[in-house]
Design an enzyme around this catalytic site. Structure first.
Site: not given
Length: 257
Positions: A65, A108, A111, A131
């Site tokens: 992200a 991300g 993911e 993270e």
């Protein structure tokens, strides 16, 4: 419509969707995710498209992200932003989506790859959920999809250490479908997509729906969903064509009807 971070090519019923924010290793900001999910929804509604491949660049599928969007955010701002709402729309895509992963698929990016239905990985790919190193945790399915795919113990080791794993380790754990030379990764994913695109479109979509439901319901409920979907396919022209072609010893011509 002109898209800033997404480029799409369509060939023989297969759409290749490229993430192009290479200057930041395809970091996933809100603008990019809205473009990507919007494009997948558009292709999902296009009857000429039967399967999709999502890929990034040679160095990164998506390195995570965009931290700049979150570094100074408050709880209220994050709640109001509701940045994961767009991720939920990925589950509504009916047609198969294959991730072709080269380089980094972290946070991300990992993911996003897991949100696809299958993953073809280049041998240089790295998968991880780092993270925890930032004092946070995954929010777009990292703790849930990873645990379902590779089991709790292995998932927790990745989630709690933040260490990435290699493509070969990802294959051994069941995270990816296959590992191929990096330079052929996208083509291998496209070849898989072309094979799927030749099948009966309605059956393909119902198979995907039933398989996804298998992760959410008990076995008996899943079996009932499967059987009802099986019966419904007898109302399609493709079912008649498929069985007639088999008896005639010829290749079927499926029209998605």
């Amino acid at each position: 419509m002109s898209l800033r971070y997404i480029h799409t090519e369509i060939n023989e019923s297969v759409a290749l969707v490229r993430i192009e924010r290479h200057e930041v290793l395809n970091a996933l900001n809100l603008h990019l995710m809205n473009e990507l999910v919007g494009e997948l929804a558009r292709l999902d509604a296009d009857d000429s498209v039967r399967c999709m491949v999502v890929t990034g660049g040679p160095k990164a599928f998506a390195a995570g992200a965009d931290i700049l969007e979150m570094a100074d955010a408050t709880v209220v701002e994050m709640k109001q932003r509701n940045q994961f709402q767009v991720w939920d729309r990925l589950r509504q895509v009916r047609k198969p989506v294959i991730a072709a992963v080269n380089g980094f698929a972290l946070g991300g990016g990992c993911e996003l790859a897991m949100a696809c239905d299958m993953i073809v990985a280049g041998e240089d790919a790295k998968f991880g959920q780092p993270e925890v190193k930032l004092g946070v945790m995954p929010g777009a399915g990292g703790t849930q999809r990873l645990t379902r795919l590779i089991g709790k113990n292995r998932a927790l080791e990745m989630l709690l250490t933040g260490r990435p794993i290699s493509a070969d380790d990802a294959l051994n754990m069941g995270l990816v479908n296959r590992v191929v030379p990096a330079e052929t990764c996208v083509q291998e994913a496209l070849s898989l997509a072309y094979e799927i695109a030749k099948q009966a479109p309605i059956a393909v979509q119902m198979i995907k729906e039933a398989a996804n439901k298998a992760l959410d319901v008990d076995l008996q409920t899943g079996m009932e969903l499967e059987r009802n979907a099986f019966y419904l396919l007898f109302a399609t022209e493709d079912r008649s064509e498929g069985m007639k072609a088999f008896l005639d010893k010829r290749k079927p011509v499926f029209r998605g009807r």
